[in-house]
Scaffold this motif. Structure first.
Motif, short mmCIF file in Angstrom:
data_model
loop_
_atom_site.label_atom_id
_atom_site.label_comp_id
_atom_site.label_asym_id
_atom_site.label_seq_id
_atom_site.Cartn_x
_atom_site.Cartn_y
_atom_site.Cartn_z
N ASN A 95 41.33 38.64 59.44
CA ASN A 95 42.46 37.75 59.20
C ASN A 95 43.78 38.39 59.59
OD1 ASN A 95 40.86 35.66 58.23
ND2 ASN A 95 40.95 36.39 56.12
N GLY A 96 43.87 39.72 59.47
CA GLY A 96 45.10 40.40 59.86
C GLY A 96 45.41 40.30 61.33
N GLU A 97 44.41 39.92 62.15
CA GLU A 97 44.60 39.79 63.60
C GLU A 97 44.77 38.34 64.03
OE1 GLU A 97 41.55 42.04 65.76
OE2 GLU A 97 40.97 42.87 63.83
N LEU A 98 44.62 37.39 63.12
CA LEU A 98 44.71 35.98 63.49
C LEU A 98 46.11 35.63 63.97
CD1 LEU A 98 42.73 34.18 60.65
CD2 LEU A 98 42.03 34.46 63.03
N ASP A 99 46.18 34.76 64.96
CA ASP A 99 47.47 34.33 65.49
C ASP A 99 47.30 32.98 66.17
OD1 ASP A 99 50.13 34.46 65.94
OD2 ASP A 99 50.09 36.13 67.36
N GLY A 100 48.41 32.31 66.35
CA GLY A 100 48.43 31.08 67.12
C GLY A 100 47.56 29.99 66.54
N GLU A 101 46.84 29.32 67.44
CA GLU A 101 46.04 28.15 67.05
C GLU A 101 44.94 28.52 66.08
OE1 GLU A 101 42.70 25.53 67.02
OE2 GLU A 101 42.69 27.46 68.05
#
Length: 500
Positions: A429-435
């Motif tokens: 989750n710490g790497e999630l981004d954008g869509e």
């Protein structure tokens, strides 16, 4: 006649193929190495000459030319000794040319002909497998290289033993892969008494790979908590273990050849230089942030680090890689780490204690916190205060959960994240981004209203807003919930407002 042996030149974690060409021709006696060698490669002449003499082979009174191709690629390191020696021996018809051309070699030669281990055996073995060649390395590097099962490994202890192998007199036994490295320390959350809020924050940080900043008085247990972060994180996956082992193979001293499965933990001193932290120096070696790849980078006494060093962390935190710029090339190293930091509330450390704080309070606390830039603090998903533990709590027996039980919940949360991941590697989750972030972290109506109100009141930046969503998604994963709800948003906002 031209003889060829293959080797590699390291550019970051990439092993670039290099062809070592050798010609022995009539002319004045000379031994010349061309192809952009550095000082260590140029000095190979004397090491190779002495090693061949120790094996009973004298160089002929002719002109010896060694070319390292491609000539415009910088060549650095003593690992070129062995391929140069093999190319020369093939040119002199001491060993068969076709046998020499079928291998990729690296190793440093001693004056008595022994082959010494060098850094980078693991990435070299991967390059050999891609080139469909056998790898020749030192006996001490064999267990490390043997983890790449797709490549044949020859690991002699001397140049004479290797010569006898090529000439069919004796056969070298392939090395066995080294043992998996065990946990380096026996830290456990059972050692921590009290600090229930901090323990919960550590669990959330480990579950989603979120950066965490702890502020508290000296002796409140910040460092003790940080050192136990890796004990609640899941072991490295095979792919992650390979990534980490390659970096340590290039940077660390050659070890027993074991593959790393525990997540690395790095704790540099606050006097660390820019090159030590980010990477650089001679040959652009990886820095602490790359050595902490897929693990924990702990910065104790955060404001005492040099300001440029801290600001240099901002880009790697976002991109997950460190870029070392040089005139001839840009070297990239992976640097996706969990940043854990600790600091006192002020220089004296007792800002919240009226009996012990200095006469400059509260201005001393504001001045101390001002050493950290706003953009850097904004990159900490979790910012908590760690209160001191009272003697009464220390005297009580511990009833807290150990690392094993917490690690089981963290593993379940990470498994949920891996199931939502796309591409080759699971995404935390710490790497999630954008869509992807919007898709998996969309809160319910009550949660959205709370998040909007908190964003206005706390004046969250766009980065801060998204980091709250990431945190809430991790908290929901720990709760086993499919959707992000209001309680998850509330806890996530609490971690962001603690030091605002």
């Amino acid at each position: 006649m031209l003889a060829r042996v293959h080797t590699v030149a390291f550019l970051g974690v990439e092993a670039r193929p290099v062809e070592v060409q050798c010609v022995v021709s009539p002319g004045l006696p000379a031994f010349q190495i061309v192809g952009l060698p550095d000082k260590a490669v140029s000095e190979s002449r004397e090491r190779v000459r002495a090693a061949l003499t120790a094996c009973g082979l004298a160089l002929p009174p002719q002109r010896i030319t060694v070319n390292l191709s491609p000539a415009d690629l910088p060549k650095a390191g003593s690992h070129f000794d062995l391929p140069i020696a093999l190319a020369l021996m093939a040119a002199l018809e001491v060993i068969p040319r076709d046998e020499a051309e079928a291998v990729l070699a690296l190793g440093e030669l001693s004056l008595d002909g022994q082959i010494r281990a060098v850094q980078g055996a693991l990435p070299a073995a991967l390059a050999a497998a891609e080139m469909d060649k056998a790898l020749v390395c030192a006996a001490a590097s064999g267990p490390e290289a043997a983890w790449v099962g797709a490549a044949e490994i020859l690991a002699p202890d001397s140049l004479l033993a290797l010569t006898n192998h090529f000439r069919g007199r004796t056969a070298l036994i392939p090395p066995e892969p080294g043992t998996v490295s065990a946990r380096r320390n026996g830290t456990d959350l059972l050692d921590v008494k009290g600090q229930e809020g901090a323990r919960r924050a550590l669990e959330v940080a480990a579950a989603g790979n979120h950066n965490i900043l702890m502020v508290g008085e000296p002796g409140s247990g910040k460092s003790m908590l940080a050192t136990r972060l890796t004990s609640i994180m899941p072991p490295l996956t095979p792919r992650e273990a390979l990534e980490v082992s390659i970096i340590h193979s290039l940077a660390a001293e050659p070890g027993d050849g074991g593959m790393m499965r525990e997540r690395p933990y790095r704790s540099p001193h606050h006097s660390a230089s820019m090159a030590a932290m980010v990477g650089g120096g001679r040959n652009a070696k990886p820095g602490e942030i790359s050595l902490a790849h897929r693990g924990v980078l702990f910065l104790d006494e955060l404001p005492e680090f040099a300001r440029p060093v801290l600001e240099a962390l901002r880009q790697p935190i976002e991109t997950g890689e460190a870029v070392v710029a040089r005139a001839e090339a840009h070297v990239k190293y992976p640097a996706r780490f969990l940043l854990a930091a600790a600091m006192n509330p002020c220089r004296c450390g007792y800002l919240g204690d009226a009996a012990r704080s200095c006469s400059r309070a509260p201005k001393c606390g504001a001045d101390y916190m001002a050493r950290l830039s706003g953009p850097l603090i904004d990159r900490f998903d979790i910012r908590i205060e760690v209160p001191p533990v009272t003697p009464e709590v220390l005297a009580l027996p511990t009833h807290a959960e150990g690392s094993a039980r917490v690690a089981a919940r963290v593993a379940q949360a990470r498994a949920a994240q891996a199931g939502r991941g796309t591409g080759d590697a699971p995404v935390t989750n710490g790497e999630l981004d954008g869509e992807a972030l919007e898709r998996v972290s969309r809160p319910d109506d009550a949660g959205r209203q709370l998040l909007q109100a908190a964003a206005e009141k706390l004046r969250l930046s766009a980065r801060g807003y998204h980091r709250v969503l990431r945190l809430a998604r991790t908290i929901a994963d720990l709760d086993g919930a499919d959707a992000v709800r209001k309680p998850h948003i509330a806890e996530a906002v609490g971690y962001r407002r603690a030091l605002s």
